[in-house]
Write an enzyme that holds these catalytic residues in place. Structure first.
Site, PDB file in Angstrom:
ATOM      1  N   ASN A   1     -17.391  27.348 -22.398  1.00 22.34           N
ATOM      2  CA  ASN A   1     -18.060  26.272 -21.648  1.00 22.34           C
ATOM      3  C   ASN A   1     -17.817  26.343 -20.133  1.00 22.34           C
ATOM      4  O   ASN A   1     -16.718  26.648 -19.704  1.00 22.34           O
ATOM      5  CB  ASN A   1     -17.586  24.917 -22.165  1.00 22.34           C
ATOM      6  CG  ASN A   1     -18.003  24.674 -23.604  1.00 22.34           C
ATOM      7  OD1 ASN A   1     -19.058  25.154 -24.020  1.00 22.34           O
ATOM      8  ND2 ASN A   1     -17.186  23.972 -24.349  1.00 22.34           N
TER       9      ASN A   1
ATOM     10  N   THR B   1     -39.905  26.861  -8.829  1.00 24.55           N
ATOM     11  CA  THR B   1     -40.233  25.513  -8.345  1.00 24.55           C
ATOM     12  C   THR B   1     -40.541  24.723  -9.609  1.00 24.55           C
ATOM     13  O   THR B   1     -41.089  25.292 -10.567  1.00 24.55           O
ATOM     14  CB  THR B   1     -41.454  25.490  -7.407  1.00 24.55           C
ATOM     15  OG1 THR B   1     -42.587  25.970  -8.129  1.00 24.55           O
ATOM     16  CG2 THR B   1     -41.271  26.357  -6.165  1.00 24.55           C
ATOM     17  N   HIS B   2     -40.169  23.473  -9.639  1.00 24.94           N
ATOM     18  CA  HIS B   2     -40.294  22.634 -10.848  1.00 24.94           C
ATOM     19  C   HIS B   2     -39.583  23.273 -12.044  1.00 24.94           C
ATOM     20  O   HIS B   2     -39.999  23.067 -13.184  1.00 24.94           O
ATOM     21  CB  HIS B   2     -41.758  22.389 -11.224  1.00 24.94           C
ATOM     22  CG  HIS B   2     -42.632  22.019 -10.073  1.00 24.94           C
ATOM     23  ND1 HIS B   2     -42.828  20.724  -9.670  1.00 24.94           N
ATOM     24  CD2 HIS B   2     -43.342  22.788  -9.201  1.00 24.94           C
ATOM     25  CE1 HIS B   2     -43.629  20.699  -8.615  1.00 24.94           C
ATOM     26  NE2 HIS B   2     -43.952  21.948  -8.304  1.00 24.94           N
TER      27      HIS B   2
ATOM     28  N   SER C   1     -14.202  25.415 -27.083  1.00 23.52           N
ATOM     29  CA  SER C   1     -14.451  24.168 -27.792  1.00 23.52           C
ATOM     30  C   SER C   1     -13.411  24.034 -28.891  1.00 23.52           C
ATOM     31  O   SER C   1     -12.986  25.021 -29.489  1.00 23.52           O
ATOM     32  CB  SER C   1     -15.852  24.195 -28.389  1.00 23.52           C
ATOM     33  OG  SER C   1     -15.922  23.340 -29.500  1.00 23.52           O
TER      34      SER C   1
ATOM     35  N   SER D   1       0.837  -1.213   0.000  1.00 25.18           N
ATOM     36  CA  SER D   1       0.000   0.000   0.000  1.00 25.18           C
ATOM     37  C   SER D   1       0.866   1.255   0.000  1.00 25.18           C
ATOM     38  O   SER D   1       0.354   2.368   0.084  1.00 25.18           O
ATOM     39  CB  SER D   1      -0.923   0.007   1.227  1.00 25.18           C
ATOM     40  OG  SER D   1      -0.162  -0.123   2.410  1.00 25.18           O
TER      41      SER D   1
ATOM     42  N   LYS E   1     -17.923  28.955 -28.566  1.00 19.22           N
ATOM     43  CA  LYS E   1     -18.271  28.374 -27.268  1.00 19.22           C
ATOM     44  C   LYS E   1     -17.411  28.876 -26.104  1.00 19.22           C
ATOM     45  O   LYS E   1     -16.224  29.101 -26.239  1.00 19.22           O
ATOM     46  CB  LYS E   1     -18.142  26.838 -27.321  1.00 19.22           C
ATOM     47  CG  LYS E   1     -19.138  26.160 -28.205  1.00 19.22           C
ATOM     48  CD  LYS E   1     -20.558  26.212 -27.671  1.00 19.22           C
ATOM     49  CE  LYS E   1     -20.777  25.211 -26.562  1.00 19.22           C
ATOM     50  NZ  LYS E   1     -20.787  23.838 -27.049  1.00 19.22           N
TER      51      LYS E   1
ATOM     52  N   GLN F   1      -7.382  -1.992   4.561  1.00 17.58           N
ATOM     53  CA  GLN F   1      -6.390  -1.177   3.857  1.00 17.58           C
ATOM     54  C   GLN F   1      -7.041  -0.467   2.661  1.00 17.58           C
ATOM     55  O   GLN F   1      -6.552   0.554   2.199  1.00 17.58           O
ATOM     56  CB  GLN F   1      -5.254  -2.089   3.383  1.00 17.58           C
ATOM     57  CG  GLN F   1      -4.171  -1.392   2.621  1.00 17.58           C
ATOM     58  CD  GLN F   1      -2.950  -2.287   2.455  1.00 17.58           C
ATOM     59  OE1 GLN F   1      -2.247  -2.571   3.421  1.00 17.58           O
ATOM     60  NE2 GLN F   1      -2.699  -2.766   1.254  1.00 17.58           N
TER      61      GLN F   1
ATOM     62  N   LYS G   1      -8.125   3.509   2.294  1.00 17.70           N
ATOM     63  CA  LYS G   1      -7.261   4.685   2.081  1.00 17.70           C
ATOM     64  C   LYS G   1      -7.481   5.401   0.765  1.00 17.70           C
ATOM     65  O   LYS G   1      -7.621   6.625   0.747  1.00 17.70           O
ATOM     66  CB  LYS G   1      -5.786   4.301   2.171  1.00 17.70           C
ATOM     67  CG  LYS G   1      -5.449   3.514   3.392  1.00 17.70           C
ATOM     68  CD  LYS G   1      -4.550   4.198   4.331  1.00 17.70           C
ATOM     69  CE  LYS G   1      -4.584   3.464   5.647  1.00 17.70           C
ATOM     70  NZ  LYS G   1      -5.242   2.128   5.662  1.00 17.70           N
TER      71      LYS G   1
ATOM     72  N   TYR H   1      -9.254  -6.393  13.291  1.00 18.71           N
ATOM     73  CA  TYR H   1      -8.656  -5.916  12.049  1.00 18.71           C
ATOM     74  C   TYR H   1      -8.688  -6.986  10.954  1.00 18.71           C
ATOM     75  O   TYR H   1      -8.494  -8.169  11.209  1.00 18.71           O
ATOM     76  CB  TYR H   1      -7.193  -5.484  12.287  1.00 18.71           C
ATOM     77  CG  TYR H   1      -6.519  -5.013  11.007  1.00 18.71           C
ATOM     78  CD1 TYR H   1      -6.700  -3.709  10.543  1.00 18.71           C
ATOM     79  CD2 TYR H   1      -5.749  -5.879  10.243  1.00 18.71           C
ATOM     80  CE1 TYR H   1      -6.113  -3.288   9.356  1.00 18.71           C
ATOM     81  CE2 TYR H   1      -5.156  -5.462   9.054  1.00 18.71           C
ATOM     82  CZ  TYR H   1      -5.345  -4.168   8.607  1.00 18.71           C
ATOM     83  OH  TYR H   1      -4.786  -3.749   7.431  1.00 18.71           O
TER      84      TYR H   1
ATOM     85  N   GLU I   1     -19.274  21.880 -14.473  1.00 23.26           N
ATOM     86  CA  GLU I   1     -19.650  20.527 -14.890  1.00 23.26           C
ATOM     87  C   GLU I   1     -18.790  19.490 -14.174  1.00 23.26           C
ATOM     88  O   GLU I   1     -19.264  18.424 -13.786  1.00 23.26           O
ATOM     89  CB  GLU I   1     -19.486  20.381 -16.406  1.00 23.26           C
ATOM     90  CG  GLU I   1     -20.502  21.205 -17.161  1.00 23.26           C
ATOM     91  CD  GLU I   1     -20.179  21.302 -18.651  1.00 23.26           C
ATOM     92  OE1 GLU I   1     -21.074  21.084 -19.455  1.00 23.26           O
ATOM     93  OE2 GLU I   1     -19.020  21.597 -19.003  1.00 23.26           O
TER      94      GLU I   1
ATOM     95  N   ASN J   1      -1.925  -2.409  13.721  1.00 22.51           N
ATOM     96  CA  ASN J   1      -3.377  -2.206  13.707  1.00 22.51           C
ATOM     97  C   ASN J   1      -3.792  -0.934  14.440  1.00 22.51           C
ATOM     98  O   ASN J   1      -4.640  -0.180  13.961  1.00 22.51           O
ATOM     99  CB  ASN J   1      -4.078  -3.422  14.314  1.00 22.51           C
ATOM    100  CG  ASN J   1      -3.802  -4.683  13.518  1.00 22.51           C
ATOM    101  OD1 ASN J   1      -3.262  -4.605  12.410  1.00 22.51           O
ATOM    102  ND2 ASN J   1      -4.137  -5.834  14.060  1.00 22.51           N
TER     103      ASN J   1
HETATM  104  N1  ARG Z   1      -1.263  -1.218   5.614  1.00 22.21           N
HETATM  105  C1  ARG Z   1      -2.147  -1.722   6.583  1.00 22.21           C
HETATM  106  C2  ARG Z   1      -3.502  -0.989   6.488  1.00 22.21           C
HETATM  107  O1  ARG Z   1      -3.579   0.024   5.894  1.00 22.21           O
HETATM  108  C3  ARG Z   1      -1.585  -1.521   7.958  1.00 22.21           C
HETATM  109  C4  ARG Z   1      -2.050  -2.491   8.967  1.00 22.21           C
HETATM  110  C5  ARG Z   1      -1.508  -3.836   8.711  1.00 22.21           C
HETATM  111  N2  ARG Z   1      -1.823  -4.745   9.749  1.00 22.21           N
HETATM  112  C6  ARG Z   1      -1.708  -6.035   9.566  1.00 22.21           C
HETATM  113  N3  ARG Z   1      -2.031  -6.785  10.569  1.00 22.21           N
HETATM  114  N4  ARG Z   1      -1.381  -6.558   8.422  1.00 22.21           N
HETATM  115  O2  ARG Z   1      -4.491  -1.432   6.980  1.00 22.21           O
END
Ligand code: ARG
Length: 463
Positions: free
Chosen positions: A292, A162-163, A284, A30, A290, A329, A332, A324, A297, A117
């Site tokens: 825009n 309205t509407h 455009s 990650s 144009k 993960q 994120k 956990y 948007e 964790n």
């Molecule tokens: N990269 C992990 C996460 O974002 C960190 C926690 C990992 N914990 C584990 N027991 N593998 O959740």
């Protein structure tokens, strides 16, 4: 020698007889995204190590070394000389590994009484606490622009809809301030969510707590958390604070999207109510004429992905047994994406709104056609003693008469009006102009200039 061999391996390699496959490293890593948490990870580690020393869980001199090492790493990351490695999984492992490499085996004491964790839960909370604060500031800045525009344009009238049908005349200021109110509730939602983000999870360890004599309240003080979590299993297993943040973000985006949609309409040739600044529009590639409203948007479009992010996290969490699970993960990327999207939308809209010009003539014109003061005629008749339902019917007949004759309410003469009801007298002319209609809406929070100015004053008096 043994120490350097340790560094060649993963920090958790003890019970493994085989090296992890590269495909597994790639799949589980990650670091490409959680690298964004590095500052918080170091901040949390420094607080943790200082508590370990205070509680005499590790020697003070070692804590010093660890702290110094972490601060050096922080500088290296800041200056761009630090190399994050994919095979070290995540930001937590990368930093811990670098620490051990830098200061030797003593660096291995940092993870005493801690697990990734509770560490990741901590980092996420620290990150989201900061970003929530940033978003609240951006909302406030946007609100300031709305209030300043409202204050500047109190005399501009426009049709309220309205509407998407012209309904009754209103002040442009009143319409703009409607968004102020929505944003105020959005800000409150973030502030409320912040209370639940702002709880220290560290010290929960993997899930059960720890046998070391840690002082969680001390860590909370160092990291400025007003509260310490009450259940170690819960602390490492829930991400409801992330979902809550995303839900507040979704509602905020809903409001920004409606505002964008309105300005897209208002900017169209058909409405012509606003002129968007050239610097905030695009052309455009084929149609030279144009201009825009792409920013608007895109804000409307990005609302969809913020909703999507919320649904991602809700779906990801819903089947997880305590505590956990690695699924978590996956919180994120949607979280980071939501933060980035919300901040950039608020920022760009705020800057664009400052430069927006309103076409008061076009808005005024639009209030003349469309019988916007019909309700005022009905109210006039009620004030002359007619029951409202009857007044509604009589006014409906007047409108229908206008449609037949191709007239507006304002250019009917008194004879024509009297034909529909004897109660109508010449004083009606004071009631059926657009100006009179708006001035008459004196009920609290109505669109009369008096009420709108009073609201602006109340807003400005709030700190
Ligand atoms: N990269 C992990 C996460 O974002 C960190 C926690 C990992 N914990 C584990 N027991 N593998 O959740």
């Amino acid at each position: 020698m043994k120490f350097y061999l340790t560094l060649m391996k993963k920090l958790w390699s003890g019970r493994f007889r085989e090296k992890t496959e590269k495909i597994v490293d790639d799949f589980t890593s990650s670091i490409s995204f959680d690298v964004r948490l590095w500052k918080y990870d170091i901040e949390g580690s420094i607080a943790h190590v200082s508590m370990l020393a205070k509680q005499k869980i590790i020697p003070a001199k070692d804590a010093k070394l660890i702290t110094k090492g972490l601060m050096d790493i922080s500088e290296e990351i800041e200056s761009g000389t630090f190399r994050f490695r994919d095979d070290l999984e995540d930001v937590h492992m990368n930093i811990e590994h670098a620490l051990i490499k830098k200061i030797g085996p003593v660096g291995g004491m940092l993870h005493t009484a801690r697990s990734r964790n509770d560490q990741v839960a901590l980092d996420t909370r620290l990150y989201l606490r900061d970003e929530t604060g940033e978003i609240m500031k951006l909302i406030k800045a946007f609100q300031r622009v709305l209030v300043s525009l409202a204050g500047k344009h109190v005399e501009i009238v426009m049709p309220g809809y309205t509407h998407l049908q012209r309904a009754q005349p209103v002040l442009l200021s009143h319409h703009l301030l409607a968004y102020y109110e929505m944003l105020e509730r959005d800000r409150e939602r973030f502030a409320d969510c912040l209370k639940r983000i702002n709880v220290l999870p560290l010290g929960s360890a993997a899930l059960a707590g720890t046998s070391f004599p840690i002082d969680r309240k001390y860590v909370a003080r160092l990291l400025k958390f007003p509260a310490v979590s009450e259940n170690s299993i819960d602390s490492v297993s829930d991400r409801d604070f992330v979902a809550e943040f995303m839900s507040a973000s979704s509602l905020l985006m809903l409001h920004l999207s409606r505002l964008s949609e309105e300005f897209i309409l208002w900017n169209s040739e058909e409405f012509g109510f606003v002129h968007l600044p050239d610097a905030f529009t695009t052309g455009s590639s084929i149609m030279p004429q144009k201009k825009n409203p792409d920013i608007l948007e895109m804000v409307r479009g990005k609302t969809g992905r913020v909703y999507g992010n919320l649904i991602s996290i809700l779906s990801m969490m819903k089947g997880l047994p305590l505590a956990y699970n690695r699924d978590m993960q996956e919180d994120k990327e949607p979280m980071f994406d939501t933060v980035d999207t919300v901040k950039s939308c608020l920022d760009v809209l705020c800057q664009m709104m400052k430069k927006m010009r309103f076409d008061r003539e076009k808005m005024k014109e639009a209030t003349i056609a469309g019988f916007l003061t019909a309700t005022d005629i009905a109210e006039y008749l009620v004030k002359k003693g007619m029951p409202f339902r009857e007044a509604h019917e009589v006014t409906g007949n007047i409108v229908s008469y206008c449609i037949d004759k191709g007239k507006t309410l304002e250019n009917l003469d008194i004879q024509e009006l009297k034909r529909h009801s004897e109660r109508i007298t010449s004083d009606i002319s004071e009631h059926i102009t657009v100006g009179a209609s708006i001035r008459g809406k004196t009920s609290f929070a109505g669109t009369s200039p008096k009420q709108v100015l009073a609201r602006i004053k109340r807003i400005r008096n709030k700190k």
